[in-house]
Write a protein that holds these residues in place. Structure first.
Motif, PDB file in Angstrom:
ATOM      1  N   PRO A   7      67.611  -8.587 -36.686  1.00  0.00           N
ATOM      2  CA  PRO A   7      67.439  -8.786 -35.243  1.00  0.00           C
ATOM      3  C   PRO A   7      66.525  -9.991 -35.075  1.00  0.00           C
ATOM      4  O   PRO A   7      65.717 -10.556 -35.623  1.00  0.00           O
ATOM      5  CB  PRO A   7      66.822  -7.451 -35.031  1.00  0.00           C
ATOM      6  N   LYS A   8      67.066 -10.737 -33.831  1.00  0.00           N
ATOM      7  CA  LYS A   8      66.321 -11.753 -33.335  1.00  0.00           C
ATOM      8  C   LYS A   8      64.684 -11.446 -32.690  1.00  0.00           C
ATOM      9  O   LYS A   8      64.837 -10.523 -32.281  1.00  0.00           O
ATOM     10  CB  LYS A   8      67.107 -12.470 -32.556  1.00  0.00           C
ATOM     11  N   LEU A   9      63.964 -12.190 -32.739  1.00  0.00           N
ATOM     12  CA  LEU A   9      62.749 -11.981 -32.203  1.00  0.00           C
ATOM     13  C   LEU A   9      62.642 -11.596 -30.877  1.00  0.00           C
ATOM     14  O   LEU A   9      62.112 -10.736 -30.047  1.00  0.00           O
ATOM     15  CB  LEU A   9      62.024 -13.203 -32.297  1.00  0.00           C
ATOM     16  N   LYS A  10      63.735 -12.466 -29.837  1.00  0.00           N
ATOM     17  CA  LYS A  10      63.969 -11.682 -28.622  1.00  0.00           C
ATOM     18  C   LYS A  10      64.418 -10.562 -28.269  1.00  0.00           C
ATOM     19  O   LYS A  10      64.171  -9.924 -27.265  1.00  0.00           O
ATOM     20  CB  LYS A  10      64.628 -12.974 -28.017  1.00  0.00           C
ATOM     21  N   ASP A  11      65.074 -10.087 -29.471  1.00  0.00           N
ATOM     22  CA  ASP A  11      65.869  -8.603 -29.316  1.00  0.00           C
ATOM     23  C   ASP A  11      64.426  -7.525 -29.553  1.00  0.00           C
ATOM     24  O   ASP A  11      64.853  -6.345 -29.438  1.00  0.00           O
ATOM     25  CB  ASP A  11      66.839  -8.634 -30.043  1.00  0.00           C
ATOM     26  N   LEU A  12      63.562  -7.720 -30.187  1.00  0.00           N
ATOM     27  CA  LEU A  12      62.520  -7.018 -30.878  1.00  0.00           C
ATOM     28  C   LEU A  12      61.391  -6.807 -29.792  1.00  0.00           C
ATOM     29  O   LEU A  12      60.748  -5.985 -29.742  1.00  0.00           O
ATOM     30  CB  LEU A  12      62.007  -7.467 -32.310  1.00  0.00           C
ATOM     31  N   LEU A  13      61.326  -7.866 -28.983  1.00  0.00           N
ATOM     32  CA  LEU A  13      60.211  -7.958 -27.872  1.00  0.00           C
ATOM     33  C   LEU A  13      60.541  -7.600 -26.733  1.00  0.00           C
ATOM     34  O   LEU A  13      61.729  -8.188 -26.305  1.00  0.00           O
ATOM     35  CB  LEU A  13      59.434  -9.218 -28.017  1.00  0.00           C
ATOM     36  N   GLU A  14      59.994  -7.074 -25.623  1.00  0.00           N
ATOM     37  CA  GLU A  14      59.915  -6.877 -24.498  1.00  0.00           C
ATOM     38  C   GLU A  14      59.127  -7.588 -23.676  1.00  0.00           C
ATOM     39  O   GLU A  14      57.741  -7.346 -23.935  1.00  0.00           O
ATOM     40  CB  GLU A  14      59.773  -5.427 -23.703  1.00  0.00           C
ATOM     41  N   VAL A  66      47.763 -13.598 -27.403  1.00  0.00           N
ATOM     42  CA  VAL A  66      48.339 -14.057 -25.827  1.00  0.00           C
ATOM     43  C   VAL A  66      49.363 -13.165 -25.102  1.00  0.00           C
ATOM     44  O   VAL A  66      49.947 -12.315 -25.818  1.00  0.00           O
ATOM     45  CB  VAL A  66      49.001 -15.295 -26.221  1.00  0.00           C
ATOM     46  N   ASN A  67      49.444 -13.457 -24.119  1.00  0.00           N
ATOM     47  CA  ASN A  67      50.114 -12.730 -23.159  1.00  0.00           C
ATOM     48  C   ASN A  67      51.420 -13.654 -22.975  1.00  0.00           C
ATOM     49  O   ASN A  67      51.639 -14.377 -21.783  1.00  0.00           O
ATOM     50  CB  ASN A  67      49.781 -12.192 -21.725  1.00  0.00           C
ATOM     51  N   ALA A  68      52.661 -13.314 -23.618  1.00  0.00           N
ATOM     52  CA  ALA A  68      53.569 -14.099 -23.526  1.00  0.00           C
ATOM     53  C   ALA A  68      54.566 -13.506 -22.596  1.00  0.00           C
ATOM     54  O   ALA A  68      54.811 -12.345 -22.473  1.00  0.00           O
ATOM     55  CB  ALA A  68      54.519 -14.254 -24.855  1.00  0.00           C
ATOM     56  N   THR A  69      55.411 -14.477 -21.493  1.00  0.00           N
ATOM     57  CA  THR A  69      56.139 -13.935 -20.835  1.00  0.00           C
ATOM     58  C   THR A  69      57.789 -14.015 -21.102  1.00  0.00           C
ATOM     59  O   THR A  69      58.567 -13.807 -20.518  1.00  0.00           O
ATOM     60  CB  THR A  69      55.963 -14.579 -19.173  1.00  0.00           C
ATOM     61  N   ASN A  70      58.094 -15.217 -22.279  1.00  0.00           N
ATOM     62  CA  ASN A  70      59.271 -15.219 -22.850  1.00  0.00           C
ATOM     63  C   ASN A  70      59.066 -15.914 -24.239  1.00  0.00           C
ATOM     64  O   ASN A  70      58.273 -16.121 -24.793  1.00  0.00           O
ATOM     65  CB  ASN A  70      60.131 -16.243 -21.785  1.00  0.00           C
ATOM     66  N   VAL A  71      60.300 -15.636 -25.000  1.00  0.00           N
ATOM     67  CA  VAL A  71      60.366 -15.783 -26.413  1.00  0.00           C
ATOM     68  C   VAL A  71      60.146 -17.271 -26.530  1.00  0.00           C
ATOM     69  O   VAL A  71      59.596 -17.717 -27.578  1.00  0.00           O
ATOM     70  CB  VAL A  71      61.855 -15.460 -26.859  1.00  0.00           C
ATOM     71  N   GLU A  72      60.651 -18.321 -25.810  1.00  0.00           N
ATOM     72  CA  GLU A  72      60.238 -19.744 -25.796  1.00  0.00           C
ATOM     73  C   GLU A  72      58.877 -19.942 -26.136  1.00  0.00           C
ATOM     74  O   GLU A  72      58.366 -21.025 -26.568  1.00  0.00           O
ATOM     75  CB  GLU A  72      61.076 -20.287 -24.490  1.00  0.00           C
ATOM     76  N   GLN A  73      58.250 -19.192 -25.288  1.00  0.00           N
ATOM     77  CA  GLN A  73      56.534 -19.646 -25.545  1.00  0.00           C
ATOM     78  C   GLN A  73      56.237 -19.293 -26.891  1.00  0.00           C
ATOM     79  O   GLN A  73      55.395 -20.091 -27.550  1.00  0.00           O
ATOM     80  CB  GLN A  73      55.690 -18.661 -24.514  1.00  0.00           C
ATOM     81  N   ILE A  74      56.535 -18.140 -27.550  1.00  0.00           N
ATOM     82  CA  ILE A  74      56.274 -17.853 -28.990  1.00  0.00           C
ATOM     83  C   ILE A  74      56.723 -18.623 -29.780  1.00  0.00           C
ATOM     84  O   ILE A  74      55.984 -19.336 -30.886  1.00  0.00           O
ATOM     85  CB  ILE A  74      56.563 -16.410 -29.209  1.00  0.00           C
ATOM     86  N   GLU A  75      57.905 -19.222 -29.575  1.00  0.00           N
ATOM     87  CA  GLU A  75      58.663 -20.212 -30.526  1.00  0.00           C
ATOM     88  C   GLU A  75      57.930 -21.538 -30.303  1.00  0.00           C
ATOM     89  O   GLU A  75      57.560 -22.212 -31.421  1.00  0.00           O
ATOM     90  CB  GLU A  75      60.108 -20.387 -30.065  1.00  0.00           C
TER      91      GLU A  75
END
Length: 91
Positions: A7-14, A66-75
């Motif tokens: 599973p991709k990171l974006k699929d594991l997180l809300e 951190v409070n991330a709003t999208n997967v791009e921020q984490i990457e």
């Protein structure tokens, strides 16, 4: 039997979500400040990093949530934190 795709990171997180970064780097006084400075550029906020020196004192683990709003921020943060010259590992 077909191999299952990881599973991709974006699929594991809300999103939005709290995401903890643990950064291992050289035990230098500026390490935590430099980490927070990089995080501020991507996700501005008031961060209080937790520091834990290694047993020999060569390295320090810096934890920041951190409070991330999208997967791009984490990457982006994984890449930019890893680019700091005194950082060894980003988890």
């Amino acid at each position: 039997m077909q191999e299952q795709e990881q599973p991709k990171l974006k699929d594991l997180l809300e999103f939005p979500c709290s995401f903890a970064f643990k950064v291992m780097g050289e035990n230098k006084p500026e390490l935590a400040d430099r980490i927070v400075e990089v995080i501020q550029k991507t996700i501005p906020g008031d961060y209080v990093p937790t520091l834990k020196p290694s047993s020999k004192g060569t390295y320090t683990a810096v934890s920041v949530t951190v409070n991330a709003t999208n997967v791009e921020q984490i990457e982006t943060l994984y890449k930019e934190l890893g680019a700091i010259d005194i950082v060894r590992v980003v988890l």
